[in-house]
Scaffold this active site. Structure first.
Site: not given
Ligand code: NAD
Ligand code: WQD
Length: 344
Positions: A126, A151, A155
């Protein structure tokens, strides 16, 4: 013979879109997911869209015996590792669960891969690993920070473990993908983001206000040093992200060691711009109010993804309106997400 990819967390938001892309590109997919934040319905829909089956094992990446079984019963070529927990707020309340799932889970997976002789891995990281003082846009050479929450730290620590592993032996081929802000849904409207409870992220929150499930968007601060005072982020379509995984998978075939790529569009949008764009796409009025800043938030964040273009021949193809159109199609045709999911 088709290559088989083990997709941990393949029933989740990003994993489901990537599993679909794998099937459509001719790979076989074996999904391992404990369904803690997803449902099997996403997998059924992937199969319906792809017109092909996938294999699913319900289980936990922390279960070493299960991992051994999977690796001994299937010829796995590579692993896409999405499984993990992702709520920043929850991680502050319950850090141990986050370190256990995200760090120990990654460790167990790598141990099992090592024992099984499977050395190709793509890891979901991330942009949160970058320091908050980075100048924009952020490239892979930008300094890493001290994440403000468990979190983010999970990562960063996982990345460090993978980096040490890659240095330990040339047999490892690891791709680390640092996602910016994934949004949108598959164009079919059949799979998308289905957050558990009240969404933490901006886009699903707005979408739920648009369908009347939630009343009002709370904007976390309008006093940031940005043109309209609200936070700026680099939103990227989840299908572009899925394509990035396939490109990274192809790249690591021929490259030992660990490589890191940013996956973003290079373009930032403010919270207000996102609300306005959502109103334009959905034709709905989105009520909002400005409240105080959210702890740990930064003013702005967007990517330089030139390295992915240069090395993977990947760039994000879809613009903001397309991302929101797809998010809205998914939300309006599935107001309750996947519905009778196992976690409900
Ligand atoms: P998500 O929660 O939709 O998907 C994660 C999946 O992993 C889920 O289906 C959950 O059931 C499964 N899971 C969790 N723990 C597990 C375990 N111990 N064993 C087996 N399965 C497990 O999340 P996502 O948004 O699809 O994110 C996928 C990956 O990308 C994550 O590692 C997340 O940290 C990373 N990521 C997400 C975002 C975002 O904003 N969505 C941003 C950056 C990084
Ligand atoms: C986006 C913008 C908020 C909600 C997070 C994690 C990051 C990654 C992605 C996994 C910001 C604003 C949000 C609301 C708002 N996840 N906001 N009202 O914080 O950039 O990233 O998700 O890796 O690690 O930190 O994403 O969608 O929460 O926020 O004003 O109800 O929207 O302040 O500026 P963020 P977000």
């Amino acid at each position: 013979m088709k290559k088989t990819i083990l997709v941990t967390g393949g029933a989740g938001y990003i994993g489901s879109h990537t599993t679909l892309a794998l099937l459509q590109a001719g790979y076989d997919a074996l999904v391992l997911d404990n369904l803690i934040n997803s449902s099997v319905e996403s997998l059924k829909r992937i199969e319906a869209i792809a017109g092909r089956g996938l294999r699913f094992v319900e289980g936990d990446i922390l279960d070493s015996a299960l991992l051994e079984k999977i690796f001994s019963e299937h010829r796995i070529d590579a692993v896409l590792h999405f499984a993990g927990l992702k709520s920043v707020g929850e991680s502050i309340k319950d850090p141990l669960i986050y370190y256990k799932n995200n760090v120990s889970g990654t460790l167990r997976l790598c141990e099992s891969m090592n024992r099984a002789g499977v050395f190709r891995l793509i890891f979901s990281s991330s942009a949160t690993v970058y320091g908050s003082s980075s100048t924009m846009p952020i490239s892979e050479a930008s300094p890493l920070g001290i994440p403000t929450n468990p979190y983010g730290n999970s990562k960063l620590v996982s990345e460090e473990i993978l980096s040490d592993l890659a240095k330990s032996s040339k047999k490892w081929k690891i791709g680390v993908l640092r996602y910016f802000n994934p949004i949108g849904a598959h164009t079919s409207g059949l799979i998308g983001e289905d957050p558990n409870g009240i969404p933490n992220n901006l886009l699903p929150y707005i979408a739920q206000v648009a369908i009347g499930k939630l009343d009002i968007v709370r904007i976390f601060g309008d006093d940031y040093p940005t043109p309209d005072g609200t936070g700026i982020r680099d939103y990227i379509h989840v299908q572009d992200l899925a394509d990035g995984h396939l490109k990274a998978l192809a790249n690591i075939e021929n490259h030992s060691g660990l490589n890191v790529w940013n996956l973003g569009t290079g373009q930032g949008y403010s919270v207000l711009q996102i609300i306005r764009a959502f109103e334009q796409v959905s034709g709905k009025n989105i009520a909002f109010e400005v409240v105080g800043r959210r702890d740990g938030d930064i003013a702005e964040c967007w990517s330089n993804s030139d390295k992915a273009l240069r090395e993977l021949n990947w760039k994000a193809e879809r613009g903001l309106l397309e991302m929101i159109e797809d998010a809205w199609r998914w939300q309006s045709s599935n107001p309750h997400g996947y519905g009778n999911s196992s976690r409900d």
